[in-house]
Write a protein that holds these residues in place. Sequence first.
Motif, short mmCIF file in Angstrom:
data_model
loop_
_atom_site.label_atom_id
_atom_site.label_comp_id
_atom_site.label_asym_id
_atom_site.label_seq_id
_atom_site.Cartn_x
_atom_site.Cartn_y
_atom_site.Cartn_z
N ALA A 36 -53.76 -40.17 -88.57
CA ALA A 36 -52.67 -39.32 -89.06
C ALA A 36 -53.21 -37.97 -89.56
O ALA A 36 -52.62 -36.92 -89.30
CB ALA A 36 -51.92 -40.03 -90.18
N LEU A 37 -54.32 -38.00 -90.29
CA LEU A 37 -54.92 -36.75 -90.78
C LEU A 37 -55.31 -35.83 -89.62
O LEU A 37 -55.07 -34.62 -89.65
CB LEU A 37 -56.15 -37.06 -91.63
CG LEU A 37 -55.88 -37.62 -93.04
CD1 LEU A 37 -57.18 -38.16 -93.64
CD2 LEU A 37 -55.27 -36.54 -93.94
N SER A 38 -55.93 -36.41 -88.60
CA SER A 38 -56.34 -35.58 -87.47
C SER A 38 -55.14 -35.05 -86.71
O SER A 38 -55.15 -33.92 -86.21
CB SER A 38 -57.26 -36.36 -86.53
OG SER A 38 -56.61 -37.50 -85.98
N ALA A 39 -54.06 -35.86 -86.65
CA ALA A 39 -52.84 -35.40 -85.97
C ALA A 39 -52.29 -34.15 -86.65
O ALA A 39 -51.85 -33.20 -85.99
CB ALA A 39 -51.81 -36.52 -85.94
N VAL A 40 -52.30 -34.15 -87.98
CA VAL A 40 -51.88 -32.95 -88.72
C VAL A 40 -52.78 -31.77 -88.36
O VAL A 40 -52.31 -30.65 -88.14
CB VAL A 40 -51.89 -33.21 -90.24
CG1 VAL A 40 -51.66 -31.91 -91.01
CG2 VAL A 40 -50.84 -34.24 -90.62
N GLY A 41 -54.09 -32.03 -88.27
CA GLY A 41 -55.02 -30.98 -87.89
C GLY A 41 -54.74 -30.42 -86.51
O GLY A 41 -54.82 -29.20 -86.29
N TYR A 42 -54.37 -31.28 -85.58
CA TYR A 42 -54.07 -30.81 -84.22
C TYR A 42 -52.83 -29.91 -84.21
O TYR A 42 -52.79 -28.91 -83.47
CB TYR A 42 -53.84 -32.00 -83.29
CG TYR A 42 -55.07 -32.87 -83.09
CD1 TYR A 42 -56.34 -32.32 -83.05
CD2 TYR A 42 -54.95 -34.25 -82.96
CE1 TYR A 42 -57.46 -33.11 -82.89
CE2 TYR A 42 -56.05 -35.06 -82.80
CZ TYR A 42 -57.32 -34.48 -82.76
OH TYR A 42 -58.43 -35.28 -82.61
N ILE A 43 -51.85 -30.25 -85.04
CA ILE A 43 -50.67 -29.39 -85.13
C ILE A 43 -51.03 -28.05 -85.77
O ILE A 43 -50.58 -26.98 -85.30
CB ILE A 43 -49.54 -30.07 -85.94
CG1 ILE A 43 -49.07 -31.33 -85.23
CG2 ILE A 43 -48.38 -29.10 -86.14
CD1 ILE A 43 -48.40 -31.12 -83.90
N TYR A 44 -51.84 -28.08 -86.81
CA TYR A 44 -52.27 -26.82 -87.42
C TYR A 44 -52.94 -25.91 -86.40
O TYR A 44 -52.75 -24.68 -86.43
CB TYR A 44 -53.24 -27.10 -88.58
CG TYR A 44 -52.60 -27.60 -89.86
CD1 TYR A 44 -51.24 -27.44 -90.10
CD2 TYR A 44 -53.36 -28.22 -90.84
CE1 TYR A 44 -50.66 -27.91 -91.27
CE2 TYR A 44 -52.79 -28.69 -92.03
CZ TYR A 44 -51.45 -28.53 -92.23
OH TYR A 44 -50.87 -28.98 -93.38
N ARG A 45 -53.74 -26.48 -85.51
CA ARG A 45 -54.37 -25.65 -84.47
C ARG A 45 -53.31 -24.96 -83.62
O ARG A 45 -53.42 -23.78 -83.31
CB ARG A 45 -55.27 -26.50 -83.56
CG ARG A 45 -56.53 -26.98 -84.20
CD ARG A 45 -57.58 -27.39 -83.20
NE ARG A 45 -57.14 -28.37 -82.19
CZ ARG A 45 -57.96 -29.04 -81.42
NH1 ARG A 45 -59.27 -28.85 -81.53
NH2 ARG A 45 -57.51 -29.90 -80.52
#
Length: 271
Positions: A36-45
Amino acid sequence: VRLAEGFYHYYAHRRFERALEIFEQVVEEQPNSSEALSAVGYIYRRQGKFEQAIEQLERASALDPQNPDLLNAIAETYSALRRFDDAIAAVDRTLGIAPDRAQLYILKSRQQTLATGTTEAARRTLERAPSNAPLLQNWIELDWLDRDVDRALERIDSYQVSNAFDEINLPIQRAFSLRMIGDHEVARELLEGPLDALGESREEPQILSAVAVLKAALGDRAGALADIDRAVAMTESDHYSGPGTLESKAVVLTLLGDVDRAVGILADLLE
């Protein structure tokens, strides 16, 4: 299930805001979920928040330190910021976990070329890769950068086609190599087959961009511009892959002879 729903909005429809809402809800309930944390990071990108993306991906990696995909994502994000030394360091961390992944050597070699403007370090990296089979295109790109077209053609001639991708890609590499030495007629003949094979996907901007480049090389001005403008429209809200589509538009314009417009796009991207 909610993570799957978030990825559906993210990948299938590029609804980044909706996907982010879902991913953040999952993080609230499961703060130690690296996925979930990485998914948020992917959206931020995708939103162009690259520093925040790195923070999220580093948090995810701290929870799942043996996951090479997270470290790979960190390296790619540093590259988007043109922090090439940081990207190389992240790739080296990943290689410590997954030394047999050819893709990591490709990523590192590209960062080294961007960081130094030369191909020497990149060539040494590719030479250390566990297998040369998936690296052909990268070797060819280095030869092109060194203006060594003969060497690129030798690689293509000696390569054994082993899959459907090779059947499409090798004629394209040969054609663009021949264009560099002025053999436009043979290059043109080589590109017609791959163009037919790729078709005209209206939903995948990467394929649409590739089709546009081939059409431009074949002199189909109207078709090339229509396709690349469609791809640009599909990715205009995407700050991560969108610039790559604009770069492809610069390539299309260059092939069509509109060099000034192409340089204008590249100048804007560099800002």
